[in-house]
Design an enzyme around this catalytic site. Structure first.
Site, PDB file in Angstrom:
ATOM      1  N   SER A  99       0.818  -1.210   0.000  1.00 35.61           N
ATOM      2  CA  SER A  99       0.000   0.000   0.000  1.00 35.61           C
ATOM      3  C   SER A  99       0.857   1.267   0.000  1.00 35.61           C
ATOM      4  CB  SER A  99      -0.955  -0.050   1.193  1.00 35.61           C
ATOM      5  OG  SER A  99      -1.908   0.981   1.141  1.00 35.61           O
ATOM      6  N   ASP A 237      -2.319   6.358  -3.578  1.00 32.78           N
ATOM      7  CA  ASP A 237      -1.213   5.685  -2.901  1.00 32.78           C
ATOM      8  C   ASP A 237      -0.686   4.562  -3.780  1.00 32.78           C
ATOM      9  OD1 ASP A 237      -3.295   3.868  -2.572  1.00 32.78           O
ATOM     10  OD2 ASP A 237      -2.657   3.259  -0.578  1.00 32.78           O
ATOM     11  N   ASP A 239      -0.995   1.360  -4.081  1.00 33.21           N
ATOM     12  CA  ASP A 239      -1.868   0.366  -4.714  1.00 33.21           C
ATOM     13  C   ASP A 239      -3.205   0.961  -5.130  1.00 33.21           C
ATOM     14  OD1 ASP A 239      -2.869   0.613  -2.109  1.00 33.21           O
ATOM     15  OD2 ASP A 239      -3.468  -1.492  -2.002  1.00 33.21           O
ATOM     16  N   ASP A 241      -5.778   2.231  -3.657  1.00 36.56           N
ATOM     17  CA  ASP A 241      -7.059   2.025  -2.984  1.00 36.56           C
ATOM     18  C   ASP A 241      -7.405   3.193  -2.062  1.00 36.56           C
ATOM     19  OD1 ASP A 241      -5.264   1.562  -0.916  1.00 36.56           O
ATOM     20  OD2 ASP A 241      -6.173  -0.329  -0.267  1.00 36.56           O
TER      21      ASP A 241
END
Length: 442
Positions: A99, A237, A239, A241
């Site tokens: 992440s 960010d 990833d 999400d």
């Protein structure tokens, strides 16, 4: 092996004490054995960090060794894995990502056949099988291949979340992809919807993910918005999400304001399910007051979008998220999707004809102060130290009726987060500073 899963899957330093190629392979073998019902198919995605190559290969080996068919997507946003797992009738989906963490870390997130992240019970079931591998016979070893159209599939799903009657024509949009998983998808979606796109963080090299860019470091994107006269800045960010937005003045806008805007618009359009929104204990009291003022409830959960989604599903709600930028819109995605959330805001800007600075100022946040204090895992528990407990009791007493205090451990690193909010900013800062000092000295 126990205690491997944290608040959002398995996460740690790549090749450190937790996350190695061997651990990833054993995780895959256990997950493949646990999900033996169905098509014996798994979708594996990743962000562009260097260790993703190692972990992807290890998990492919683990899954194929127990008879699973592996479909690799390459770098792709986390919400795309939830979507693809469900649409391709896979038994399980895997996202290899840490992440918003730096490139040294990595992680593994699992999705079930319904596209949602696994329950605690399922994670415990996988972990229990890690020391009991059951290999497939030679003839039943699985195959693996690259899923060529994975990125295109996600792009079309993301675009479909934007109102068909609208276009982004005439809007200049800065998008910072954090040198992460959305470096191809986000600029493409925005451009195809009509925007003039100014991309940042779209040159991943394996080690620059989240490095002075993206949702955890939006200053560069904010400066780019102002310098280029953009209507909005979108900072994702690693990833993708989560999202932090920047209005045309350079002001940084967190997830609470985004959730407030979408809640108000969906309520007005009759689209908001259950007349309530789910957020975490970190969300500002200003959001709670704003929602209450328009007849909407706020349900709080522990930190982590997985907890938010679980509560949303239990209550039949379709909007939730976190102050940090996870915005969950279950009409479109099974987990936080930063790009889809940004598209909802861009739709509001186009439909209202108002600038982002007006559209995204939904409430006046109460002063909120957060201080992170690192501690040694192998040392005494600072949360049990008498001076720390005394400082917490004193802080709660001083804030009684005027604010709230929240002390919690991070689920991903040896950090204790000390947060307080209230109407008196000086008091809030004094309380947080005092407690943090006691934690650091414990």
């Amino acid at each position: 092996m126990s205690g491997l899963f944290g608040t959002d899957g398995v996460r740690g330093e790549a090749n450190g004490s937790v996350l190695t190629a061997e651990t990833a392979m054993r995780l895959a073998m256990a997950a493949g054995r646990y999900f033996t019902r169905g098509a014996h198919r798994v979708v594996i995605g990743k962000d562009p960090r260097l260790s993703g190559y190692m972990l992807e290969a290890a998990m492919q080996a683990g899954f194929t060794s127990v008879g699973m068919e592996v479909l690799r997507t390459g770098p792709i946003p986390t919400p795309a894995i939830g979507m693809l797992t469900r649409s391709m009738r896979a038994d399980i989906g895997v996202m290899i990502s840490a992440s918003h963490n730096g490139f040294e870390d990595n992680g593994v997130k699992f999705f079930g056949a319904d596209g949602f992240k696994l329950s605690d019970e399922d994670e415990a079931g996988i972990e229990a099988l890690m020391d009991r591998p059951a290999l497939a016979p030679s003839r039943e070893i699985g195959r693996a291949k690259h899923l060529d159209d994975a990125v295109g599939r996600y792009i079309e799903v993301a675009k479909a979340s934007f109102p068909k009657a609208l276009s982004l024509s005439g809007l200049k949009v800065v998008v910072d992809c954090a040198n992460g998983a959305a470096y191809r998808t986000a600029p493409t979606v925005l451009w195809e919807l009509g925007a003039e796109v100014l991309p940042l963080g779209v040159s991943p090299n394996g080690t620059n993910i989240n490095e002075k860019c993206g949702s955890t470091a939006p200053d560069a994107a904010a400066a780019w918005v102002v310098a280029n006269g953009a209507a909005l800045g979108v900072a994702l960010d690693g990833d993708a999400d989560r999202v932090i937005l920047i209005d045309e003045t350079g002001r940084i806008v967190d997830g609470d304001q985004i959730i407030a805007l979408i809640a108000a618009r969906w309520r007005e359009a009759g689209r908001l399910s259950g007349r309530a929104v789910v957020t975490t204990v970190m969300s500002n009291m200003g959001l709670e007051r704003m929602l209450g003022g328009v007849g909407l409830g706020l349900v709080r959960t522990p930190v982590g979008d997985r907890h938010v989604v679980r509560e949303m599903r239990a209550r039949g709600l379709n909007l939730g998220g976190e102050q940090s930028g996870h915005v969950v819109l279950t009409d479109y995605a099974t987990t936080g999707d930063g790009l889809v959330a940004a598209l909802q805001v861009l739709a509001a800007i186009q439909q209202s004809g108002k600038p982002a600075s007006e559209v995204l100022r939904m409430f006046a946040p109460l002063p909120q102060v957060l201080q992170n204090v690192r501690y040694r895992r192998e040392g005494p528990d600072p949360m049990q130290a008498a001076p720390v407990l005394a400082a917490i009791r004193e802080g709660e007493a001083r804030l009684a009726g005027k604010g709230r205090l929240l002390i919690r451990r991070s689920g991903t690193e040896p950090v204790i987060r000390v947060m307080a909010e209230g109407e008196d900013e000086a008091l809030v800062r004094e309380i947080v500073s005092g407690i943090a000092a006691e934690v650091a000295g414990a």
